[in-house]
Design an enzyme around this catalytic site. Structure first.
Site, PDB file in Angstrom:
ATOM      1  N   GLY A 107      -4.890  17.758  -0.184  1.00  0.00           N
ATOM      2  CA  GLY A 107      -5.350  19.088   0.203  1.00  0.00           C
ATOM      3  C   GLY A 107      -4.944  19.444   1.622  1.00  0.00           C
ATOM      4  N   GLY A 121      -6.423  16.035  -5.512  1.00  0.00           N
ATOM      5  CA  GLY A 121      -6.718  15.143  -6.630  1.00  0.00           C
ATOM      6  C   GLY A 121      -8.052  14.422  -6.553  1.00  0.00           C
ATOM      7  N   HIS A 122      -8.382  13.932  -5.359  1.00  0.00           N
ATOM      8  CA  HIS A 122      -9.520  12.994  -5.318  1.00  0.00           C
ATOM      9  C   HIS A 122     -10.883  13.666  -5.398  1.00  0.00           C
ATOM     10  CE1 HIS A 122     -10.729  13.024  -0.880  1.00  0.00           C
ATOM     11  NE2 HIS A 122      -9.611  13.711  -0.845  1.00  0.00           N
ATOM     12  N   THR A 154      10.653  12.063  -2.060  1.00  0.00           N
ATOM     13  CA  THR A 154      10.520  11.576  -3.437  1.00  0.00           C
ATOM     14  C   THR A 154       9.093  11.802  -3.906  1.00  0.00           C
ATOM     15  OG1 THR A 154      12.180   9.917  -2.946  1.00  0.00           O
ATOM     16  CG2 THR A 154      10.855   9.572  -4.935  1.00  0.00           C
ATOM     17  N   CYS A 197     -20.704  13.446  14.612  1.00  0.00           N
ATOM     18  CA  CYS A 197     -21.391  12.736  15.679  1.00  0.00           C
ATOM     19  C   CYS A 197     -20.390  12.454  16.792  1.00  0.00           C
ATOM     20  CB  CYS A 197     -21.951  11.431  15.142  1.00  0.00           C
ATOM     21  SG  CYS A 197     -23.100  10.676  16.258  1.00  0.00           S
TER      22      CYS A 197
END
Ligand code: PLP
Length: 392
Positions: A74, A205-206, A242, A330
């Site tokens: 992303g 994707g994740h 690639t 933090c």
């Protein structure tokens, strides 16, 4: 018997789905490991996997296969959209100016900042108390002819949903390119690339059951972006390098599954989230839900827990077996409220108490029951400690 911890941090990342792992594995082994640019049988097998993934993503998102540009995730897709469109504007003699919402992910905000570094400009569009985009500010920004406007579909911290089709239409009417980060929206709400006013869209994707390190930018018109990486001619040179074939195959399968399951999963998650929210409000004195009256993605619940600090609360929740995350960063011991909450006008001290609980496919009714049982006790502990500390 030890009880398994509860994971309520699916907006940060979510496990790889078994079906996705199964689909991608052949492209790491002897059958499909080839370079998709090679013309021999190994290359052709890899290319076939890549093209199949493009078709799956296009199908799920209402795009054309040729509009899918694979990226490393992303963050890269957001950078390509914001910086790549500024470079394309410059090449055609137009100004580089990125106009982005104040509540965007850092990948968009920092990319807009980079446009300034490159000699262009950035315009940060304010939001209201519910996180909704200020449309008057958008109209003013459009009169400056930005090279791109970027507004995310569902916010990763609060879940707040923007009216992206309407905002995209305003941009299109003004002749301005529109990008949306739909990383948190896709699969959770009916977010699609079918709206022709959306020129560019980011997925990762994740967040949907594929591995980390793969994502895509949907590009309606290849002339609208210039590459930000330089090298070979893969992916029409918009994104040379690639291709991550196994990752792309995983993304294709995950996106297809998430798209098919979106509406049933959305109603299931809405039920779980609402039960979680109501239960916490009933048992934790003073607890508030961020942007409670806004339209929100079903998997994200941002909580403000007065008289606590999110770092302490997250630690106690973790000790009790609940993994969540904060809405704040933090820095050197001081909890800084997040830029998202600050942009919504939430006071710094309250913002520093923000905790995000986020749900996913694996979240069950039993997880919600356990979260409801242990959250109030963790808050009470932190409040007792904070009080004794301030009196000590
Ligand atoms: N945009 C949003 C809304 C996100 O939530 C994230 C992930 O945290 C990203 C972009 C970045 O995606 P990636 O982790 O694939 O680089």
């Amino acid at each position: 018997m030890s009880v398994a911890p509860i994971y309520l941090d699916h907006a940060a990342t979510t496990p790889v789905r078994p079906e996705v792992l199964e689909a991608m594995l052949p492209f790491l082994g002897s059958a499909g490991f080839g370079n998709p640019s090679s013309s021999h049988r190994y290359g052709r097998a890899a290319r076939a996997g890549l093209e199949q993934a493009r078709r799956e993503i296009a199908h799920a998102l209402g795009a054309e296969p040729g509009q899918v540009i694979f990226t490393s995730g992303g963050t890269e897709a957001d950078n390509l959209a914001v910086i790549g469109s500024a470079l394309a504007a410059r090449s055609s003699g137009r100004p580089m100016l990125a106009a982005v919402a104040a509540t965007e992910h850092k990948a968009v905000l920092a990319a807009a900042h980079e446009v300034s570094h490159l000699g262009g400009g950035e315009c940060i569009l304010p939001v209201d108390a519910n996180g909704g985009l200020d449309l008057a500010a958008l109209a003013a920004a459009l009169s400056e002819r930005p090279s791109v406007v970027s507004v995310m579909w569902a916010n990763n911290e609060t879940g707040v949903i923007q009216d992206v089709p309407a905002i995209a239409a305003l941009c299109q009417a003004a002749g301005t390119l529109f990008h949306t980060d739909m990383v948190q929206a896709f699969g959770k709400i009916p977010a699609t690339f079918e709206h022709r006013a959306i020129a560019l869209a980011t997925i990762s994707g994740h967040k949907v059951g594929a591995p980390k390190g793969i994502g895509a930018l949907l590009v309606r018109d290849p002339a609208s972006v210039e590459p930000i990486l330089h090298g070979g001619s893969q992916q029409r040179a918009i994104r040379p390098g690639t291709e991550n074939v196994a990752g792309a195959v995983a993304l294709g399968r995950a996106v297809l599954l998430a798209g098919n399951e979106q509406s049933t999963e959305a109603s299931r998650l809405t039920g779980l989230r609402d039960r979680l929210a109501a239960g916490l409000q009933a048992t934790v004195p003073g607890l508030r839900i961020t942007a409670a009256s806004a339209s929100r993605a079903p998997h994200i619940l941002n909580l403000l827990v007065p008289e606590t600090r999110s770092d302490a609360l997250l630690m106690h929740l973790d000790l009790a077996g609940l993994a969540a995350s904060g809405g704040s960063a933090c820095a050197t011991g001081a909890v800084e409220p997040s830029h998202v909450l600050t942009a919504m006008g939430i006071p710094a001290e309250l913002g520093a108490s923000a905790v995000r609980l986020s749900l996913g496919r694996e979240t069950t009714e039993a997880d919600i029951d356990r979260a409801l049982a242990l959250f109030p006790e963790a808050v009470a502990k932190v409040r007792r400690l904070t009080e004794s500390y301030s009196h000590g």
